[in-house]
Write an enzyme that holds these catalytic residues in place. Structure first.
Site, PDB file in Angstrom:
ATOM      1  N   GLY A  12      10.850 -44.682  14.473  1.00  0.00           N
ATOM      2  CA  GLY A  12       9.417 -44.939  14.604  1.00  0.00           C
ATOM      3  C   GLY A  12       8.619 -43.928  13.803  1.00  0.00           C
ATOM      4  O   GLY A  12       9.050 -43.497  12.720  1.00  0.00           O
ATOM      5  N   GLY A  15      10.538 -40.551  13.799  1.00  0.00           N
ATOM      6  CA  GLY A  15      11.818 -40.755  13.108  1.00  0.00           C
ATOM      7  C   GLY A  15      11.640 -40.876  11.595  1.00  0.00           C
ATOM      8  O   GLY A  15      12.367 -40.248  10.820  1.00  0.00           O
ATOM      9  N   ARG A  89       2.558 -37.985  29.924  1.00  0.00           N
ATOM     10  CA  ARG A  89       3.928 -38.040  29.401  1.00  0.00           C
ATOM     11  C   ARG A  89       4.878 -38.567  30.471  1.00  0.00           C
ATOM     12  O   ARG A  89       5.821 -39.285  30.178  1.00  0.00           O
ATOM     13  CB  ARG A  89       4.369 -36.644  28.955  1.00  0.00           C
ATOM     14  CG  ARG A  89       3.560 -36.099  27.779  1.00  0.00           C
ATOM     15  CD  ARG A  89       4.001 -34.693  27.414  1.00  0.00           C
ATOM     16  NE  ARG A  89       3.296 -34.172  26.257  1.00  0.00           N
ATOM     17  CZ  ARG A  89       2.186 -33.439  26.327  1.00  0.00           C
ATOM     18  NH1 ARG A  89       1.639 -33.161  27.500  1.00  0.00           N
ATOM     19  NH2 ARG A  89       1.608 -32.980  25.226  1.00  0.00           N
ATOM     20  N   ASN A  96      11.872 -44.834  29.372  1.00  0.00           N
ATOM     21  CA  ASN A  96      12.623 -43.952  28.473  1.00  0.00           C
ATOM     22  C   ASN A  96      13.953 -43.463  29.065  1.00  0.00           C
ATOM     23  O   ASN A  96      14.876 -43.111  28.337  1.00  0.00           O
ATOM     24  CB  ASN A  96      11.741 -42.795  27.993  1.00  0.00           C
ATOM     25  CG  ASN A  96      10.737 -43.276  26.954  1.00  0.00           C
ATOM     26  OD1 ASN A  96      10.815 -44.424  26.493  1.00  0.00           O
ATOM     27  ND2 ASN A  96       9.797 -42.429  26.575  1.00  0.00           N
ATOM     28  N   THR A 120      12.087 -37.158  22.690  1.00  0.00           N
ATOM     29  CA  THR A 120      11.509 -38.216  23.536  1.00  0.00           C
ATOM     30  C   THR A 120      10.889 -37.642  24.815  1.00  0.00           C
ATOM     31  O   THR A 120      11.479 -36.778  25.464  1.00  0.00           O
ATOM     32  CB  THR A 120      12.623 -39.224  23.913  1.00  0.00           C
ATOM     33  OG1 THR A 120      13.223 -39.712  22.716  1.00  0.00           O
ATOM     34  CG2 THR A 120      12.064 -40.387  24.719  1.00  0.00           C
ATOM     35  N   ASN A 121       9.725 -38.155  25.179  1.00  0.00           N
ATOM     36  CA  ASN A 121       9.039 -37.762  26.407  1.00  0.00           C
ATOM     37  C   ASN A 121       9.440 -38.643  27.589  1.00  0.00           C
ATOM     38  O   ASN A 121       9.843 -39.782  27.375  1.00  0.00           O
ATOM     39  CB  ASN A 121       7.514 -37.885  26.200  1.00  0.00           C
ATOM     40  CG  ASN A 121       6.914 -36.608  25.658  1.00  0.00           C
ATOM     41  OD1 ASN A 121       7.375 -35.517  25.973  1.00  0.00           O
ATOM     42  ND2 ASN A 121       5.877 -36.748  24.856  1.00  0.00           N
ATOM     43  N   ARG A 152       0.479 -25.403  17.548  1.00  0.00           N
ATOM     44  CA  ARG A 152      -0.904 -25.808  17.843  1.00  0.00           C
ATOM     45  C   ARG A 152      -1.739 -24.589  18.234  1.00  0.00           C
ATOM     46  O   ARG A 152      -2.856 -24.416  17.749  1.00  0.00           O
ATOM     47  CB  ARG A 152      -0.894 -26.835  18.983  1.00  0.00           C
ATOM     48  CG  ARG A 152      -0.356 -28.183  18.522  1.00  0.00           C
ATOM     49  CD  ARG A 152      -0.147 -29.141  19.671  1.00  0.00           C
ATOM     50  NE  ARG A 152       0.074 -30.500  19.170  1.00  0.00           N
ATOM     51  CZ  ARG A 152       0.631 -31.474  19.868  1.00  0.00           C
ATOM     52  NH1 ARG A 152       1.039 -31.264  21.103  1.00  0.00           N
ATOM     53  NH2 ARG A 152       0.780 -32.676  19.345  1.00  0.00           N
ATOM     54  N   HIS A 176       6.834 -29.129  28.999  1.00  0.00           N
ATOM     55  CA  HIS A 176       5.982 -29.785  27.994  1.00  0.00           C
ATOM     56  C   HIS A 176       4.991 -30.711  28.699  1.00  0.00           C
ATOM     57  O   HIS A 176       4.936 -31.892  28.487  1.00  0.00           O
ATOM     58  CB  HIS A 176       6.871 -30.587  27.033  1.00  0.00           C
ATOM     59  CG  HIS A 176       6.128 -31.171  25.868  1.00  0.00           C
ATOM     60  ND1 HIS A 176       5.294 -30.428  25.068  1.00  0.00           N
ATOM     61  CD2 HIS A 176       6.096 -32.424  25.362  1.00  0.00           C
ATOM     62  CE1 HIS A 176       4.796 -31.215  24.120  1.00  0.00           C
ATOM     63  NE2 HIS A 176       5.259 -32.439  24.289  1.00  0.00           N
TER      64      HIS A 176
END
Ligand code: TXD
Length: 315
Positions: A12, A15, A89, A96, A120-121, A152, A176
């Site tokens: 995606g 990726g 998330r 997922n 992945t979340n 960030r 996270h």
């Protein structure tokens, strides 16, 4: 020396960006896997055809067959669904989980010696599941969150002080989620402690923006979540491993007593080299930071409990 093989599970937004960065940095041959036939093949061919312009000779291929990831040295997992506005998330857990289980089984089967980076979340739960299902040792399964969250924080501080991002060192630890822990006591600008340069109130605002930076991008994009910077973050981890850099990076690592935490994946500074996660670095945190870490680990534990319920319900 033979080229390294990098398998990207999920083709995606992240990726595709990962594949592009692997090629530009000549990290090795790339195989992109996805369930949507045509997408991994199309993105791979597109990147491959830029080789003569950029001067890279690595092979980039796309596939819908797990067989093609055989013998990969590194696997980076982004397979799953991304957040839309209004979603946390953790809302991604049910869907997922199923995907991560299938992905992990195939990594164990086809790339049993790989160093696995999970993106992945919800990240802390997904990396836990990946370790469980692959049965890989803790040094070979790691989660990407802290490198991005720290980047960030560094970006916002550099912008505030009008200095180079390269002068800003910082670590964001913990889970996270929105209770991640920007570690102020280890944030420096060209060696100077951050608290000398930015007033406490303003620093708090910057830290709050850091905690919500993922959501800020989701709100702007509306159709998905950040992908350029998460890909850069995972590539930094992959490079540390492939080039045996022994670089200290904040990552989600499996803890067994470090920071007083046991049996959980949690964002801490680790050293990454040829052996994968070679060492967990224990920092001296302030009392406030220790408390924040406790709050954050509580959330990660709740998330893993929620995941166990989902897994039990699904057999
Ligand atoms: O820092 C971090 N860890 C993150 C994590 C920062 C940003 C986004 N983060 C999470 O990464 C996000 O919440 C998602 O869970 C993943 C992937 O994000 P991306 O933006 O790349 O999502 P896309 O574009 O929807 O891509 C997901 C791909 C898509 O092509 C699907 O077809 C594929 O995953 N997919 C699968 N691939 C393989 N196998 C299965 N079963 C599968 N199901 C879907």
């Amino acid at each position: 020396m033979a080229r390294k093989k990098i398998a990207l599970i999920g083709a995606g937004n992240i990726g595709g960006t990962l594949a592009h960065l692997c090629a530009l940095k000549r990290l090795g041959d790339v195989v992109m896997y996805d369930v949507i036939d045509g997408v991994p093949q199309g993105k791979a061919l597109d990147i491959f055809e830029a080789g003569p312009i950029e001067g890279y000779d690595v092979n980039i291929t796309g596939t819908t067959k797990y067989d093609d990831i055989k013998g990969a040295d590194v696997c980076i997992v982004t397979a799953g669904v991304a957040r839309k506005p209004g979603m946390s998330r953790d809302d991604l857990l049910g869907i997922n989980c199923k995907i991560m289980r299938e992905v992990s089984e195939n990594i164990a089967k086809y790339a049993p010696n790989a160093f696995v980076i999970v993106i992945t979340n919800p990240l802390d739960a997904m990396v836990t599941l990946c370790k469980r299902v692959t049965g890989f040792p803790k040094n070979r399964v790691v989660g990407q969150a802290g490198v991005l969250d720290s980047s960030r924080y560094r970006t916002f501080i550099a912008q505030e002080l009008n200095v180079s991002v390269q002068n800003v060192t910082a670590m964001v630890l913990g889970g996270h989620g929105d209770d991640m822990v920007p570690v102020r006591s280890y944030c420096q600008v060209a060696g100077q402690p951050i608290e000398r340069l930015i007033p406490a109130k303003r620093l708090e605002e910057i830290e709050q923006r850091t905690r919500q930076a993922g959501g800020e991008i989701v709100a702007l994009l509306k159709t998905g979540s950040a992908f350029y910077s998460p890909a850069s973050a995972a590539i930094q981890m992959a490079e540390a491993h492939l080039f045996d850099k022994k670089q200290v990076l904040p990552c989600a690592a499996y803890l067994e007593g470090e920071y007083g935490i046991n049996g959980v994946y949690f964002g801490v500074p680790v050293q990454i080299g040829a052996g994968g996660v070679e060492r967990v670095i224990e920092l001296d945190l302030s009392e406030k930071e220790k408390k924040e870490m406790q709050v954050s680990v509580g959330h990660v534990q709740e998330l893993v409990t929620a995941m166990d319920k989902v897994l039990a319900a699904n057999g």
